[in-house]
Scaffold this active site. Structure first.
Site, PDB file in Angstrom:
ATOM      1  CG  ASN A   1      -2.109   0.526   0.704  1.00 19.21           C
ATOM      2  OD1 ASN A   1      -2.192   0.957   0.032  1.00 19.21           O
ATOM      3  ND2 ASN A   1      -4.071  -0.400   1.319  1.00 19.21           N
ATOM      4  NE  ARG A   2      -2.048   4.750  -3.516  1.00 18.55           N
ATOM      5  CZ  ARG A   2      -2.442   3.830  -4.037  1.00 18.55           C
ATOM      6  NH1 ARG A   2      -3.386   2.927  -2.754  1.00 18.55           N
ATOM      7  NH2 ARG A   2      -3.473   3.745  -4.770  1.00 18.55           N
TER       8      ARG A   2
ATOM      9  CG  HIS B   1       1.684  -2.247  -4.374  1.00 21.02           C
ATOM     10  ND1 HIS B   1       1.076  -2.213  -2.690  1.00 21.02           N
ATOM     11  CD2 HIS B   1       0.760  -2.626  -4.633  1.00 21.02           C
ATOM     12  CE1 HIS B   1      -0.425  -2.487  -2.595  1.00 21.02           C
ATOM     13  NE2 HIS B   1      -0.915  -2.592  -4.010  1.00 21.02           N
TER      14      HIS B   1
ATOM     15  CG  HIS C   1      -2.520  -6.622  -5.696  1.00 22.65           C
ATOM     16  ND1 HIS C   1      -3.526  -7.132  -6.334  1.00 22.65           N
ATOM     17  CD2 HIS C   1      -1.942  -5.410  -5.701  1.00 22.65           C
ATOM     18  CE1 HIS C   1      -3.260  -5.343  -6.446  1.00 22.65           C
ATOM     19  NE2 HIS C   1      -2.597  -4.921  -5.483  1.00 22.65           N
TER      20      HIS C   1
ATOM     21  CE1 TYR D   1      -6.504  -6.196 -10.184  1.00 21.64           C
ATOM     22  CE2 TYR D   1      -4.362  -6.991  -9.608  1.00 21.64           C
ATOM     23  CZ  TYR D   1      -4.825  -5.548  -9.674  1.00 21.64           C
ATOM     24  OH  TYR D   1      -4.525  -4.660  -9.808  1.00 21.64           O
TER      25      TYR D   1
ATOM     26  CG  ASP E   1      -7.653   1.578  -4.278  1.00 22.70           C
ATOM     27  OD1 ASP E   1      -7.006   0.283  -3.596  1.00 22.70           O
ATOM     28  OD2 ASP E   1      -7.390   2.023  -4.935  1.00 22.70           O
TER      29      ASP E   1
ATOM     30  CD  GLN F   1      -6.294  -0.450   0.014  1.00 29.06           C
ATOM     31  OE1 GLN F   1      -6.676  -0.409   1.104  1.00 29.06           O
ATOM     32  NE2 GLN F   1      -6.751   0.360  -0.192  1.00 29.06           N
TER      33      GLN F   1
ATOM     34  CD  GLU G   1      -4.667  -5.225  -2.339  1.00 31.15           C
ATOM     35  OE1 GLU G   1      -3.252  -4.793  -2.311  1.00 31.15           O
ATOM     36  OE2 GLU G   1      -5.313  -4.785  -2.825  1.00 31.15           O
TER      37      GLU G   1
END
Length: 382
Positions: free
Chosen positions: A102-103, A128, A204, A206, A279, A320, A347
Site C-alpha cells: 500500500n501507500r 507497494h 495481490h 485479482y 480501493d 484492502q 489484500e
C-alpha cells in the site's frame, strides 16, 4: 584515430577478463552445489481437479483452477500466460507485495529519530514497496512438492539494507499450500537482520469466481467482516487521515452480504464522479477476547452464475478491498481483455501509511523479530 594499447596492456586486460570469468563460474558452481535455484520458472501444485501455478518471479500466483457447481473447471484469478508478461506488467497480478504494501505518504517516514526517504512511484508517495518491490524480483525456490496430500511451494527472498530506501536487511519467505477440500493457504514471514524496519507484506490476487475472462464481477455478492474503515483525505492519493470511521449507513457497509454492483452504484453516485470504485482499507473485526494474531474471518464472495464461493480468513488488522478500478484493456491469459471491475482484490494487510500514523497498529519489526502473515482461502460450490 585512437592508438591501439601496448601489448602488455592487452595481456593484462585479457588476464583480468579470465579472472572475472573464473570468479563468476565459481559463484555459479557454488550456488548449484548449495542447491540454490535462481532461474525463473513456473511451478504447479495439484490435488485432483484443484490446482495452482506459481512463478518465482515476484512469488506470483499465476492461476487457480477450480470446478464450478456443474464440475466445469475454470481459472479464477486474472493474470498472464507467460512470465515475461509479468515482468513487463504493471497491474501486480498475483504478486507478493513488500517490503511495505500500500501507500506511504510523501515516500518518507521517521524511525528511531532517523528520516528515511523511499522511491516515489505513485505521485509523491511510495506504493507497494517502490518501483522494484518484492513482486518485481526473483525469489529462490527453497522447497516444492507438487502433489500428494498437501502439495506446497516455499520461496525465499533476501532484501538488502537500503533496498528501495528501507533500512536493514530482511529475510522473507512465502509458502503456498493446497489442502482438502479446496483450501489454499498463503503463509508469509520475514525476519529483520540488522536494523528496525517497517514490514507489511500482502498478496495481490485479482479474483473473479466466474472465471478470469468472464467480464465484470458486479454480479457477485460480497460480505466483509469489518465494522470500520480508514477514510482518506483525498481519493486521488488514498492516504488515510488517521481516523477510523464506522461503515454503518455508508456504501462501505458489507457486513451483511450485498450485491457488489448495487453497492458500487451507490458509492459512485455519492462520490459525484470523483470516486471510481472501491480501493478501501477496512479494519477487520476482532471478537472480544480473541488474540490479534489469530486467524479470523475477513470476507466471503459468491458467484451465482457458477455457484463458486470463496471464504477468506487471515490474521492481519486490515484488508484492502479493490474493485479493479484501474484496469482497462489489459490483455491477459488466453487473449482475454480485462476491463474495469473485471475482478476484486482482498489484500489482508496492516493499515496504509501506518509508519506515519502512531495510532495505527505498528508495522515495525526489530532485529531478530519475525513478522508473520497468514491467509487461508476456502472454496466451495453450491
Amino acid at each position: 584515430m585512437a592508438r591501439a594499447p601496448p601489448l602488455h596492456q592487452l595481456s593484462a586486460l585479457l588476464a583480468l577478463c579470465l579472472a572475472v570469468a573464473v570468479c563468476f563460474s565459481g559463484v555459479e558452481n557454488a550456488a548449484a552445489a548449495a542447491g540454490s535455484r535462481k532461474m525463473v520458472g513456473v511451478h504447479e501444485l495439484r490435488m485432483g481437479d484443484f490446482s495452482i501455478k506459481v512463478t518465482n518471479w515476484g512469488a506470483t500466483l499465476m492461476s487457480v483452477i477450480l470446478p464450478d457447481s456443474k464440475g466445469n473447471l475454470g481459472d479464477v484469478v486474472l493474470g498472464y500466460d507467460t512470465v515475461a508478461e509479468y515482468v513487463n506488467g504493471s497491474a501486480y497480478f498475483g504478486g507478493l507485495i513488500g517490503r511495505v504494501a500500500n501507500r506511504i505518504a510523501g515516500a518518507r517516514f521517521v524511525l528511531d529519530g532517523k528520516a528515511y526517504r523511499l522511491y516515489r512511484n505513485d505521485g509523491n508517495n511510495s506504493l507497494h514497496g517502490g518501483h522494484r518491490g518484492f513482486s518485481k524480483v526473483i525469489w529462490t525456490v527453497k522447497e516444492h512438492v507438487g502433489g500428494g496430500d498437501s502439495p506446497y511451494i516455499t520461496l525465499y527472498y533476501h532484501s538488502f539494507d537500503g533496498e528501495q530506501g528501507f533500512p536493514g536487511a530482511l529475510d522473507v519467505y512465502v509458502t503456498y499450500q493446497l489442502s482438502s477440500p479446496y483450501g489454499l493457504s498463503v503463509r508469509m514471514n520475514a525476519t529483520a537482520q540488522s536494523k528496525a524496519t517497517p514490514v507489511n507484506l500482502a498478496h495481490h490476487a485479482y479474483w473473479n469466481l466466474g472465471g478470469h475472462g468472464s467480464g465484470p464481477v458486479l454480479g457477485e455478492t460480497v460480505q466483509l467482516f469489518a465494522s470500520r474503515y480508514t477514510p482518506v483525505a483525498d481519493v486521488a492519493t488514498l492516504i488515510p487521515t488517521g481516523a477510523l470511521a464506522p461503515v454503518a449507513g455508508t456504501p462501505y457497509d458489507f457486513r451483511a452480504p450485498a450485491p457488489l454492483g448495487a453497492r458500487l452504484a451507490d458509492l459512485l453516485r455519492r462520490g459525484g464522479g470523483v470516486i471510481a470504485g472501491y480501493d478501501t482499507n477496512y479494519a477487520v473485526d476482532v471478537d472480544d477476547g480473541a488474540a490479534l494474531t489469530a486467524l479470523r474471518p475477513v470476507a466471503r464472495v459468491w458467484d451465482g452464475a457458477t455457484g463458486r464461493a470463496m471464504e477468506l480468513w487471515a490474521d492481519q488488522p486490515g484488508v484492502q478491498f479493490y474493485t479493479s478500478n484501474g484496469l482497462g484493456g489489459v490483455r491477459g491469459k488466453g487473449g482475454s481483455v480485462y476491463g474495469r471491475y473485471g475482478a476484486l482484490c482482498l489484500e489482508t494487510q496492516g493499515f496504509p501509511d501506518a509508519v506515519n500514523h502512531p495510532s495505527f497498529p505498528s508495522q515495525i519489526v526489530r532485529p531478530g523479530q519475525v513478522y508473520k502473515h497468514d491467509m487461508v482461502f476456502k472454496f466451495s460450490f453450491a
